[in-house]
Scaffold this active site. Structure first.
Site, PDB file in Angstrom:
ATOM      1  N   TYR A  92      -3.794  -6.063  16.617  1.00 34.08           N
ATOM      2  CA  TYR A  92      -3.705  -5.142  15.479  1.00 34.08           C
ATOM      3  C   TYR A  92      -4.965  -4.283  15.388  1.00 34.08           C
ATOM      4  CZ  TYR A  92      -3.283  -3.715  10.540  1.00 34.08           C
ATOM      5  OH  TYR A  92      -3.207  -3.013   9.355  1.00 34.08           O
ATOM      6  N   ILE A 116       0.833  -1.203   0.000  1.00 36.21           N
ATOM      7  CA  ILE A 116       0.000   0.000   0.000  1.00 36.21           C
ATOM      8  C   ILE A 116       0.865   1.249   0.000  1.00 36.21           C
ATOM      9  CG2 ILE A 116      -1.612   1.352   1.405  1.00 36.21           C
ATOM     10  CD1 ILE A 116      -2.906  -1.301   2.245  1.00 36.21           C
TER      11      ILE A 116
END
Length: 252
Positions: free
Chosen positions: A152, A15
């Site tokens: 996360y 990304i």
């Protein structure tokens, strides 16, 4: 076209590479900041070959002195950081009860405190100059949860809340702070997860794809388009927002 200086952490691949390339195409002077300097150099070289301006900068977002050194190099080579994209991240997939405190610390140090370190370093200069764009990369895991990503998800939920609070604190200073939350994105990291899942990788990715209303995974360029939007001069009245780029997988 912009001529702003943009720092992209984790900007060399996945990304981050998509974001670096998009900003380069849009005229930003891009600092591709990454732990893997060799790959960052290649990404920067390709941005330059495409007509943009970019440099590679080594950075370890878990180390405050490394962050400060990276920002100093950017300021020396390109100018003051006007756009900060906090993209550097890491995860591993496991049930929460199988995780350890060392794992928690690593997840939080990279995904949450990494953004704190970068913002703490660059935002004072943005305030002083009266202009800044901060784009923190969250995750839909931080908005709606994600199995096997409890820690996360917590870190990314923290990023979303932190972004809103920082946005409030600097709202009168010409600095905006927003969060982009990717959904499932076709990157080497996702494919590595699929391959290591103990299941057929194509079936894992196929299941993810079927869950998305648009029936495809995101490409890094899809995430990059949202980042470029928030990074632009024209979005000065948009701050504290959380934008999911998920093909409709999450809607709010």
């Amino acid at each position: 076209m912009s001529n702003r200086v943009a720092l992209v952490t984790g900007g060399a691949q996945g990304i981050g590479e998509g974001i670096s390339r998009k900003l380069g195409d849009a005229g930003f002077r891009v600092a591709v900041a990454d732990l893997n300097l060799e790959v960052a150099q290649q990404t920067a070289k390709e941005i330059v070959a495409a007509g943009g301006e970019a440099i590679a900068v080594p950075i370890d977002v878990t180390d405050t002195e490394s962050v400060k050194a990276a920002v100093a190099k950017i300021e020396s080579d390109l100018g003051p950081v006007e756009v900060a994209v906090n993209n550097a991240g890491w995860d591993d997939f496991m049930k929460f009860l199988d995780t350890t405190e060392d794992f928690w610390n690593k997840i939080l140090d990279i995904n949450f405190k990494g953004a704190l370190r970068v913002n703490h370093t660059v935002v004072p200069g943005m305030i002083e100059r009266g202009f800044g764009r901060v784009v923190n990369i969250g995750s839909d895991a931080g908005r709606v949860g994600s199995s096997l990503e409890a820690v996360y998800s917590g870190a990314k939920g923290g990023i979303i809340a932190f972004t809103k609070t920082l946005a409030r604190e600097v709202a009168t200073k010409g600095v905006t702070v927003n969060t982009v939350c990717p959904g499932p994105t076709d990157t080497p990291a996702l494919r590595k997860f699929a391959n290591n899942s103990g299941q057929d990788a194509d079936k894992v990715l196929g299941g993810m794809t079927r869950a998305v209303p648009m029936k495809r995974l995101a490409a890094p360029s899809d995430i990059a388009a949202a980042v470029a939007f928030f990074a632009s001069d024209e979005t000065g009245y948009i701050t504290g927002q959380t934008l999911s780029v998920s093909g409709g997988l999450t809607m709010a």
